[in-house]
Design a protein around this motif. Structure first.
Motif, PDB file in Angstrom:
ATOM      1  N   ARG A  22       0.771  -1.012  -0.011  1.00 34.91           N
ATOM      2  CA  ARG A  22      -0.089  -0.079  -0.002  1.00 34.91           C
ATOM      3  C   ARG A  22       0.919   1.237  -0.120  1.00 34.91           C
ATOM      4  NH1 ARG A  22      -3.928  -0.614   4.770  1.00 34.91           N
ATOM      5  NH2 ARG A  22      -2.081  -1.568   5.689  1.00 34.91           N
ATOM      6  N   ARG A  32      -8.627   7.580   3.309  1.00 34.58           N
ATOM      7  CA  ARG A  32      -9.126   6.396   2.404  1.00 34.58           C
ATOM      8  C   ARG A  32     -10.371   6.396   1.775  1.00 34.58           C
ATOM      9  NH1 ARG A  32      -7.114   0.781   2.774  1.00 34.58           N
ATOM     10  NH2 ARG A  32      -8.919  -0.475   2.862  1.00 34.58           N
ATOM     11  N   ASN A  78      -4.322   5.800   6.462  1.00 33.69           N
ATOM     12  CA  ASN A  78      -5.040   6.342   5.324  1.00 33.69           C
ATOM     13  C   ASN A  78      -4.249   5.653   3.744  1.00 33.69           C
ATOM     14  OD1 ASN A  78      -7.178   7.906   5.891  1.00 33.69           O
ATOM     15  ND2 ASN A  78      -5.918   9.305   6.701  1.00 33.69           N
ATOM     16  N   HIS A  85      -3.402   3.555   0.586  1.00 40.81           N
ATOM     17  CA  HIS A  85      -4.177   2.948  -0.414  1.00 40.81           C
ATOM     18  C   HIS A  85      -3.516   1.669  -1.278  1.00 40.81           C
ATOM     19  CE1 HIS A  85      -6.291   6.945   0.229  1.00 40.81           C
ATOM     20  NE2 HIS A  85      -7.128   6.628  -0.552  1.00 40.81           N
ATOM     21  N   LYS A 103     -10.745   6.376  -8.256  1.00 39.78           N
ATOM     22  CA  LYS A 103     -10.718   5.677  -6.829  1.00 39.78           C
ATOM     23  C   LYS A 103     -11.860   4.836  -6.683  1.00 39.78           C
ATOM     24  CE  LYS A 103     -10.231   6.890  -2.209  1.00 39.78           C
ATOM     25  NZ  LYS A 103      -9.698   7.766  -1.102  1.00 39.78           N
ATOM     26  N   GLY A 130     -10.681   1.975  -0.950  1.00 40.26           N
ATOM     27  CA  GLY A 130      -9.327   2.621  -0.973  1.00 40.26           C
ATOM     28  C   GLY A 130      -8.413   2.268  -1.880  1.00 40.26           C
TER      29      GLY A 130
END
Lengths: 157, 157
Positions: free
Chosen positions: A6, A42, B5, B7, B72, B77
């Motif tokens: 990520r 997110r 947060n 992704h 997105k 996420g």
């Protein structure tokens, strides 16, 4: 997957005034001069995150115009999405996050802002296609012959 | 920060042949038809990840041409970066990851591919600016009046 791949995703805006000067901020936490922006949450849309971050750093209300570049920090795993945007409300002023908000000429940007941020401004103000670049946090890295050519000829990198 | 947060970032390619047909794959794991692509690794450049993923799914060697959209998934996420690309080597064939590799007309894409992937193809084949869209994994979500307008008028979404 066995490895956590990520990334942090950040969003930032290149905003110019009627004289063509670029909106810049000096961060309170590390003193660096940057364009306004920050980390996308997110569950947040890209445009909503951009508007929120710019407002938190400049007090301006903005509207995104177009995506102008994608920049990956391959050392830290951060992907930055940079947009041209324009102010639709508010007055530029310092905030909890930004010690100074200023408008710089493109020459000032090239001279006083770190390479990995200055290139986002020059890419956004050029009329070419969306830039896709990689960097190590300090310097732009050549990813392929095409981008290396652009970096040598078009920008101070 | 108090919340994670980060992704997942994916990369995918819209590749056409001399008849204007689009390269599609059927994934072995879930049977879905998609354009070739996959998850970008944390220390990998965007272009390198794109080339690797397309090769793993189609046996083709490609060169990226231009970024055509950012998508997105606000539920999971995930940020997807989609490029126009062209084949420079290899022959399209199934792999460990793709059960079928095929070339579809744009009508077939619109009829047989899920909305969140079909829109990436139509965006890539249009001549407009880079698309920035959000979705929930099933459907494109209206993020602002401009994108809603594009979705209604320009694409089958």
């Amino acid at each position: 997957m066995t490895q956590d791949n990520r990334h942090s995703v950040s969003v930032a805006a290149v905003i110019t005034n009627e004289d063509g000067r670029v909106l810049v901020i000096q961060r309170r936490d590390n003193g660096e001069w940057q364009i306004p922006g920050g980390i996308l949450e997110r569950d947040e849309s890209i445009h909503a995150g951009l508007k929120r971050e710019v407002n938190e750093e400049t007090c301006l209300v903005i509207e995104p115009h177009r995506l102008t570049g994608v920049y990956k920090n391959v050392r830290l795993g951060v992907v930055a999405l940079v947009f041209r945007a324009h102010a639709v409300g508010g007055t530029a002023a310092p905030t909890d996050e930004s010690a100074v908000v200023d408008w710089w000429t493109t020459d000032q940007v090239a001279a006083r802002m770190g390479e990995t941020f200055a290139v986002r401004v020059s890419d956004a103000l050029s009329s070419s296609e969306v830039a896709v670049r990689i960097h190590d946090g300090e310097r732009i890295i050549s990813d392929n012959p095409a981008s290396a050519h652009v970096a040598r000829d078009g920008h101070a990198v």
